[in-house]
Design a protein around this motif. Structure first.
Motif, short mmCIF file in Angstrom:
data_model
loop_
_atom_site.label_atom_id
_atom_site.label_comp_id
_atom_site.label_asym_id
_atom_site.label_seq_id
_atom_site.Cartn_x
_atom_site.Cartn_y
_atom_site.Cartn_z
N LYS A 120 0.83 -1.21 0.00
CA LYS A 120 0.00 0.00 0.00
C LYS A 120 0.87 1.26 0.00
O LYS A 120 0.55 2.25 -0.67
CB LYS A 120 -0.93 -0.01 1.22
N ARG A 121 1.95 1.20 0.76
CA ARG A 121 2.85 2.35 0.82
C ARG A 121 3.49 2.61 -0.54
O ARG A 121 3.55 3.76 -0.99
CB ARG A 121 3.93 2.07 1.87
N GLU A 122 3.90 1.53 -1.17
CA GLU A 122 4.57 1.66 -2.48
C GLU A 122 3.62 2.23 -3.54
O GLU A 122 4.04 2.97 -4.43
CB GLU A 122 5.10 0.28 -2.91
N HIS A 123 2.34 1.84 -3.45
CA HIS A 123 1.38 2.24 -4.48
C HIS A 123 0.47 3.38 -4.02
O HIS A 123 -0.56 3.65 -4.62
CB HIS A 123 0.54 1.04 -4.90
N HIS A 124 0.85 4.02 -2.90
CA HIS A 124 0.13 5.20 -2.39
C HIS A 124 -1.36 4.91 -2.13
O HIS A 124 -2.23 5.67 -2.52
CB HIS A 124 0.28 6.38 -3.36
N THR B 171 -4.49 4.01 0.66
CA THR B 171 -4.85 4.27 2.06
C THR B 171 -4.79 2.97 2.86
O THR B 171 -5.00 1.87 2.32
CB THR B 171 -6.27 4.86 2.18
N LEU C 202 3.68 3.64 7.18
CA LEU C 202 3.55 4.87 6.41
C LEU C 202 4.29 6.03 7.08
O LEU C 202 4.98 6.81 6.44
CB LEU C 202 2.07 5.23 6.23
N SER D 208 7.97 5.65 6.69
CA SER D 208 8.36 5.96 5.31
C SER D 208 8.40 7.46 5.10
O SER D 208 9.34 8.00 4.47
CB SER D 208 7.37 5.33 4.33
N GLU D 209 7.41 8.18 5.63
CA GLU D 209 7.37 9.64 5.50
C GLU D 209 8.54 10.30 6.22
O GLU D 209 9.10 11.29 5.76
CB GLU D 209 6.04 10.17 6.03
N LYS E 215 11.67 10.10 4.12
CA LYS E 215 11.66 11.05 3.01
C LYS E 215 12.05 12.44 3.46
O LYS E 215 12.68 13.20 2.75
CB LYS E 215 10.26 11.09 2.39
#
Length: 365
Positions: free
Chosen positions: A304-308, A310, A357, A360-361, A364
């Motif tokens: 889900k994270r990779e493909h944005h 929810t 998520l 991951s944020e 970035k």
């Protein structure tokens, strides 16, 4: 681990199962005597006699108890039944009056338990005494409030403690005056080792019918006794008339209850030990399966994270809830249990994915 003295060590000659009985409110010396005499006549002598001296009421103008005068009438109980007396105290002044009048045990009511300031004031008033204190659960299902009240008494050196389970307010459940929510007293016993919990079926049911059923359920769940409001003329009682029983009915209720034996002081049979070992093994398997399931959930979270996408997918969640609940019911598991189980698993799954998520944020940034 909090240390406290159990009921059998209060020095009052009390043994289990604990049975507390007496009127919702003390009304007159004649009333107290009639109740005592009928208890003797029916040969149903409780472990302890309860009577409301001060009655917290929602609306002003209602009968709020006879006050200190009623404590003098408790000598009638000692004369006829020779058992300990317990009354409710709602503030520090009540506690001081109870001590002056040689009350054996006090309890804190549900309306008081919700107020930590009031509880602390009562605890401070009782500090230095050795009086046992029982604490009813708060009106709302808040374990921390219940625990906190007990802890306040423990903190000032009062170690003779017990809890009373009288149910919780629920505007939507019309079956009970106060919804039992059995998980709460059971959880209290788990987190405070050795804490005894007395069930109050009178306030849970709110009417005479059903007291036996709730009493039996309390014993089945491993609670440590019962507090049953008892009056010689319940229909004409000054307060809570609908939920009080006669001494004769009290005897019938107690005779009908199948009191269970705790295994605390007994050696379990080899068969029971074998069954427990089987459960332990199955629990290990359940934990292994949950570990595997959440490992897959972590992979879903990464996707889900990779493909944005929810974290929460409403259509998928609805399908999981409906299909798994149906499968559970087909396997003789209750619908309520399945929904609670699935909600817990889903909540943990969402938390794990949301954490991925956030991490991951953070990378970035």
């Amino acid at each position: 681990m909090k240390t406290h003295k159990q009921i059998k060590d209060w020095g009052l000659g009390l043994t289990g199962p604990m049975i507390i009985a007496g009127p919702c409110s003390a009304e007159s010396p004649e009333q107290i005597e009639k109740i005592c005499l009928e208890m003797k006549e029916e040969n149903v002598i409780p472990s302890m006699f309860r009577a409301g001296i001060w009655k917290p009421r929602t609306r002003p103008g209602s009968f709020e108890g006879i006050g200190e005068e009623g404590l003098k009438w408790m000598e009638i109980v000692r004369h006829h039944l020779n058992i300990p007396i317990t009354v409710e105290v709602g503030n520090a002044a009540h506690a001081e009056i109870a001590l002056r009048n040689n009350v054996d045990v006090v309890w804190v009511g549900a309306r008081t338990t919700v107020n930590p300031f009031a509880v602390q004031e009562i605890a401070d008033a009782l500090k230095g005494s050795d009086i046992p204190v029982m604490v009813k659960n708060p009106m709302n299902p808040d374990l921390d409030l219940w625990m906190g009240a007990l802890e306040r008494f423990h903190a000032v050196g009062l170690t003779k403690l017990a809890a009373i389970h009288r149910g919780f307010s629920d505007a939507y459940d019309k079956r009970f005056r106060n919804k039992p929510n059995w998980s709460m007293p059971i959880h209290l016993k788990r987190v405070w080792t050795g804490m005894e919990v007395i069930n109050d079926p009178s306030h849970i049911v709110g009417k005479r019918d059903g007291i036996l059923e709730i009493s039996q359920r309390a014993i089945n769940f491993g609670l440590d006794g019962l507090m049953i409001e008892t009056h010689h003329d319940p229909d004409n009682a000054w307060s809570d008339a609908k939920q009080q029983v006669t001494p004769k009915r009290l005897k019938e209720i107690l005779n009908a209850i199948d009191f269970k034996k705790p295994l605390v002081s007994e050696q379990p049979s080899e068969k029971l030990n074998d069954l427990r070992r089987a459960v332990d093994h199955l629990d290990d398997q359940l934990l292994d399966i949950l570990q595997e399931r959440f490992a897959v959930i972590d992979q879903i979270g990464a996707h889900k994270r990779e493909h944005h996408l929810t974290v929460f997918q409403a259509d998928r969640w609805k399908d999981v809830m409906e299909s798994r609940t149906q499968k559970g019911v087909q396997r003789q598991l209750s619908e309520k249990f399945m929904k609670e189980l699935l909600y817990s698993i889903h909540e943990e799954s969402v938390k794990r994915q949301e954490k991925q998520l956030r991490e991951s944020e953070a990378v970035k940034k």
